[in-house]
Design an enzyme around this catalytic site. Structure first.
Site, PDB file in Angstrom:
ATOM      1  N   LYS A   1       0.393  -1.503  -0.057  1.00 31.12           N
ATOM      2  CA  LYS A   1      -0.247   0.336  -0.575  1.00 31.12           C
ATOM      3  C   LYS A   1       1.094   1.061   0.254  1.00 31.12           C
ATOM      4  O   LYS A   1       0.569   2.124  -0.556  1.00 31.12           O
ATOM      5  CB  LYS A   1      -0.886  -0.206   1.573  1.00 31.12           C
ATOM      6  CG  LYS A   1      -1.686   1.524   1.311  1.00 31.12           C
ATOM      7  CD  LYS A   1      -2.617   0.922   2.196  1.00 31.12           C
ATOM      8  CE  LYS A   1      -4.028   2.352   2.378  1.00 31.12           C
ATOM      9  NZ  LYS A   1      -5.006   2.115   3.800  1.00 31.12           N
TER      10      LYS A   1
ATOM     11  N   GLU B   1      10.517  -4.853   4.587  1.00 31.94           N
ATOM     12  CA  GLU B   1      10.382  -6.251   4.213  1.00 31.94           C
ATOM     13  C   GLU B   1       9.979  -6.428   2.705  1.00 31.94           C
ATOM     14  O   GLU B   1      11.042  -7.346   1.801  1.00 31.94           O
ATOM     15  CB  GLU B   1       9.685  -7.011   4.985  1.00 31.94           C
ATOM     16  CG  GLU B   1       9.524  -6.954   6.558  1.00 31.94           C
ATOM     17  CD  GLU B   1       9.281  -6.332   6.658  1.00 31.94           C
ATOM     18  OE1 GLU B   1       8.833  -5.021   7.154  1.00 31.94           O
ATOM     19  OE2 GLU B   1       8.793  -6.421   8.206  1.00 31.94           O
TER      20      GLU B   1
ATOM     21  N   GLY C   1      -4.291  -1.555   5.059  1.00 34.99           N
ATOM     22  CA  GLY C   1      -4.335  -2.708   4.520  1.00 34.99           C
ATOM     23  C   GLY C   1      -4.943  -4.048   5.389  1.00 34.99           C
ATOM     24  O   GLY C   1      -4.412  -4.811   4.332  1.00 34.99           O
ATOM     25  N   ARG C   2      -4.996  -3.807   5.618  1.00 34.97           N
ATOM     26  CA  ARG C   2      -5.995  -5.570   6.189  1.00 34.97           C
ATOM     27  C   ARG C   2      -6.748  -5.862   6.077  1.00 34.97           C
ATOM     28  O   ARG C   2      -7.454  -6.549   6.057  1.00 34.97           O
ATOM     29  CB  ARG C   2      -5.850  -5.688   7.905  1.00 34.97           C
ATOM     30  CG  ARG C   2      -6.175  -5.314   8.452  1.00 34.97           C
ATOM     31  CD  ARG C   2      -6.051  -4.861  10.521  1.00 34.97           C
ATOM     32  NE  ARG C   2      -6.196  -3.264  10.737  1.00 34.97           N
ATOM     33  CZ  ARG C   2      -5.429  -2.487  11.410  1.00 34.97           C
ATOM     34  NH1 ARG C   2      -4.774  -2.446  10.378  1.00 34.97           N
ATOM     35  NH2 ARG C   2      -6.041  -1.744  12.386  1.00 34.97           N
TER      36      ARG C   2
ATOM     37  N   GLU D   1      -4.986  -6.469  14.943  1.00 35.93           N
ATOM     38  CA  GLU D   1      -4.122  -4.896  14.300  1.00 35.93           C
ATOM     39  C   GLU D   1      -5.430  -4.169  14.896  1.00 35.93           C
ATOM     40  O   GLU D   1      -4.700  -2.930  14.655  1.00 35.93           O
ATOM     41  CB  GLU D   1      -3.236  -5.268  12.676  1.00 35.93           C
ATOM     42  CG  GLU D   1      -2.967  -3.685  13.216  1.00 35.93           C
ATOM     43  CD  GLU D   1      -1.634  -4.095  11.450  1.00 35.93           C
ATOM     44  OE1 GLU D   1      -2.294  -4.381  10.502  1.00 35.93           O
ATOM     45  OE2 GLU D   1      -0.629  -4.496  10.979  1.00 35.93           O
TER      46      GLU D   1
ATOM     47  N   HIS E   1      -5.893 -32.185  18.450  1.00 37.89           N
ATOM     48  CA  HIS E   1      -4.711 -33.573  18.664  1.00 37.89           C
ATOM     49  C   HIS E   1      -3.808 -32.040  19.252  1.00 37.89           C
ATOM     50  O   HIS E   1      -2.475 -33.217  19.381  1.00 37.89           O
ATOM     51  CB  HIS E   1      -4.036 -34.543  17.470  1.00 37.89           C
ATOM     52  CG  HIS E   1      -5.073 -35.064  17.181  1.00 37.89           C
ATOM     53  ND1 HIS E   1      -5.155 -36.141  17.788  1.00 37.89           N
ATOM     54  CD2 HIS E   1      -6.221 -35.013  16.635  1.00 37.89           C
ATOM     55  CE1 HIS E   1      -6.734 -37.062  17.859  1.00 37.89           C
ATOM     56  NE2 HIS E   1      -6.821 -36.477  16.534  1.00 37.89           N
TER      57      HIS E   1
ATOM     58  N   LYS F   1       9.678  -1.521  14.348  1.00 40.88           N
ATOM     59  CA  LYS F   1       9.868  -0.620  12.827  1.00 40.88           C
ATOM     60  C   LYS F   1      11.313   0.633  13.359  1.00 40.88           C
ATOM     61  O   LYS F   1      12.165  -0.086  12.661  1.00 40.88           O
ATOM     62  CB  LYS F   1       9.354  -0.245  11.682  1.00 40.88           C
ATOM     63  CG  LYS F   1       8.324  -1.386  11.675  1.00 40.88           C
ATOM     64  CD  LYS F   1       7.132   0.370  10.373  1.00 40.88           C
ATOM     65  CE  LYS F   1       5.902  -1.268  10.240  1.00 40.88           C
ATOM     66  NZ  LYS F   1       5.196  -0.231   8.742  1.00 40.88           N
TER      67      LYS F   1
END
Ligand code: F6P
Length: 547
Positions: A206, A212, A267-268, A353, A384, A512
């Site tokens: 965005k 990264e 973003g999410r 977030e 399990h 960051k």
């Protein structure tokens, strides 16, 4: 005390919570055979059963009162109208516009955003057709076979989750890969599997400033140039998805090869925008359109259904009930569908977030719990692994069980076995097993006396553990769209009840910033001003070995 916890609706719920002490769901079911009929909402091939919750008609009506008190309807309508409800970033919150299928104009600053949405979708679809039909050629004339999406957070998790969930609709000659982690291993392993001549990289960010993503994108471009591609060929193999044309151009991607979106898409919440490009490439425009249509159907339900019969509202309120009145800190999401393996990871970002906040919209510290810890794994694997704690641990963990009635891969008795486990888990969590039942079972097994007494407490299940069950006819693009939008709106509802801003994420910034300080210290400068632990660790890393 905050205005919320002092408020009449909150106080009424607190009093009601005490009155419910000692009442078990087992008793509720025994005395009220109509629970399943009353506590269920269904439409368009999706059903939410919320009967296995610690609620009565009174609880639900008090929770709905809380929603009215917190102006949920007004805030919901403000979001759909395009008002700037993301107050700390002064932005509208309009992921609903991305799937607005009825062409209702949605205005931001007096401008209808819908023509722009359609324009980008049309460009995306035209591009998808070219790639899928083999018309888009790489540098040596071959068709594209592999798509590598490079992005992180919202520019990764939604596309990964949906692409995996819609595997049955994938183009037979295309494979999708996703690189997110700045750990060089992630991109290195993907690059080993693809051919530069037939690979299309989507650089999805965005902001186009995310460390990264830019690091991975540069590595991909270097690899491409070192393996047969030339600078002129980059345009055939690299496209960008972003709101930031300037940074895209600076990176060296022609903005003709950029698919845009807008600052009013968080973003999410962005998989419905051009961030969904890898999904659309893999399943095609038609199925991508069905995904949007499913989300739109949920939007319309959220917008128009009465609060007491509104799926996201009920799910949001139940979360508030447990989080704030029973001290439940976590919430499990348990998809009984292998295709939904990444849904819990996706929902972690969506929920945590959004609602991992401790000041309210006015900036005051809150004195009540906000967003829960979200976790989960596909059933039956989770059974399990961590279900022991959900059944017999000391924490109350409300769970959502999600399952399709019909499998995409009917194979012998597998699906009946899977669904029998889904339903059995919700029944077990609700009923539990009391001392009398355990005693009878142990006697039947031939145990008695001290041996029986010693085992007895270990085998008791207190039960009374709440679950929602979400069933869909089948997991197809439309139902997946509904499901994701359901959770988006659930998170919205909770944010409004808690009076927090669900649409910013300042909490990710500090780490960051500090990483930017530490990076040069690991690249020769050595530790500067840190606490002794951090400075010590920098020293150890720079030394190249632990000891
Ligand atoms: O983790 C913080 C965050 O800003 C997320 O909200 C976002 O989804 C992610 O980083 C990626 O951001 P971008 O799409 O700008 O690269």
């Amino acid at each position: 005390m905050s205005a919320l916890t002092q408020s009449p609706a909150w106080q009424a719920l607190a009093a009601h919570r005490s009155a419910l002490d000692g009442v078990s769901m087992r008793d509720m079911f025994a005395t009220d055979p109509g629970r399943f009929d009353r506590y269920r909402i269904a439409f368009d091939g999706m059903m939410l059963d919320y009967a296995k919750n610690r609620v009565t008609d009174e609880t639900l009506s008090l929770l709905v009162d809380l929603a009215y008190q917190q102006n949920l309807e007004e805030m919901r309508d403000a979001m759909f109208r395009g008002e700037r409800i993301n107050i700390t970033e002064d932005r509208a919150v309009l992921h609903v516009a991305l799937r607005n299928r009825v062409d209702r104009p949605i205005l931001v600053d007096g401008q209808d955003v819908m023509p722009g949405v359609h324009e980008v979708l049309a460009r995306m679809y035209a591009f998808c057709h070219k790639v899928r039909d083999g018309e888009w050629r790489g540098f040596d004339g071959q068709a594209i076979t592999d798509i590598v999406n490079i992005g992180i957070g919202g520019s990764d998790l939604g596309p990964v989750m949906v692409t995996q969930a819609l595997t049955p609709w994938h183009h037979p000659h295309l494979a999708a890969h996703f690189v997110s982690n700045v750990d060089g291993t992630h991109i290195a392993e993907v690059l080993k599997r693809v051919d530069p001549a037939t690979t299309l990289f989507i650089i999805a960010s965005k902001t186009f400033t995310t460390q990264e993503t830019l690091a991975n994108a540069l590595t991909a471009r270097d690899w491409f140039l070192a393996n047969g591609g030339s600078a002129d060929d980059v345009a055939k193999h690299f496209v960008a998805v972003s709101t930031n044309a300037t940074e895209v151009a600076k990176f060296g991607i022609d903005t003709d090869n950029m698919f845009g979106f807008w600052d009013w898409v968080g973003g999410r919440y962005s998989l419905w925008s051009s961030i969904g490009l890898p999904i659309a490439l893999m399943v095609g425009p038609e199925k991508f359109g069905e995904l949007l249509a499913g989300a739109h159907a949920m939007d319309e339900h959220f917008r128009t259904a009465p609060l007491a019969k509104n799926m996201p509202v009920i799910m949001g309120l139940l979360g508030v009930w447990y989080g704030n009145f029973f001290g439940a800190a976590a919430h499990a999401v348990l998809p009984y569908d292998q295709y939904l393996a990444r849904l819990p990871a996706y929902l972690q970002q969506l929920d945590m977030e959004s609602n991992g906040k401790s000041v309210d919209r006015q900036g005051n510290s809150v004195d009540y719990a906000t967003g829960p810890i979200i976790f989960g794994e596909p059933g039956t694997n989770g059974q399990h692994a961590f279900y022991q704690l959900i059944h017999q641990g000391t924490h109350l963990i409300p769970c959502d069980f999600i399952a399709p009635i019909n499998s995409q891969n009917p194979t012998g008795r597998h699906h009946a076995m899977l669904l029998s486990n889904t339903l059995a888990q919700t029944e077990a969590l609700m009923r539990g097993k009391n001392a009398d039942e355990v005693r009878a079972e142990l006697s039947k097994e031939g145990k008695s006396g001290a041996a029986l007494d010693a085992l007895l407490p270990h085998k008791i299940f207190t039960g009374n553990r709440p679950t929602n069950t979400i069933l869909v006819d089948q997991l197809d693009p439309y139902r997946l769209g509904m499901l994701v939008a359901l959770y988006e709106h659930k998170v919205f509802v909770q944010g409004i009840i808690w009076n927090i801003n669900s649409f910013d994420q300042w909490g990710v910034e500090l780490g960051k910033q500090l990483a930017k300080v530490i990076l040069p210290e690991l690249e020769g400068e050595g530790a500067k001003s840190h606490d002794s632990s951090t400075a010590g660790l920098i020293g150890v890393v720079n030394g190249g070995k632990v000891g």
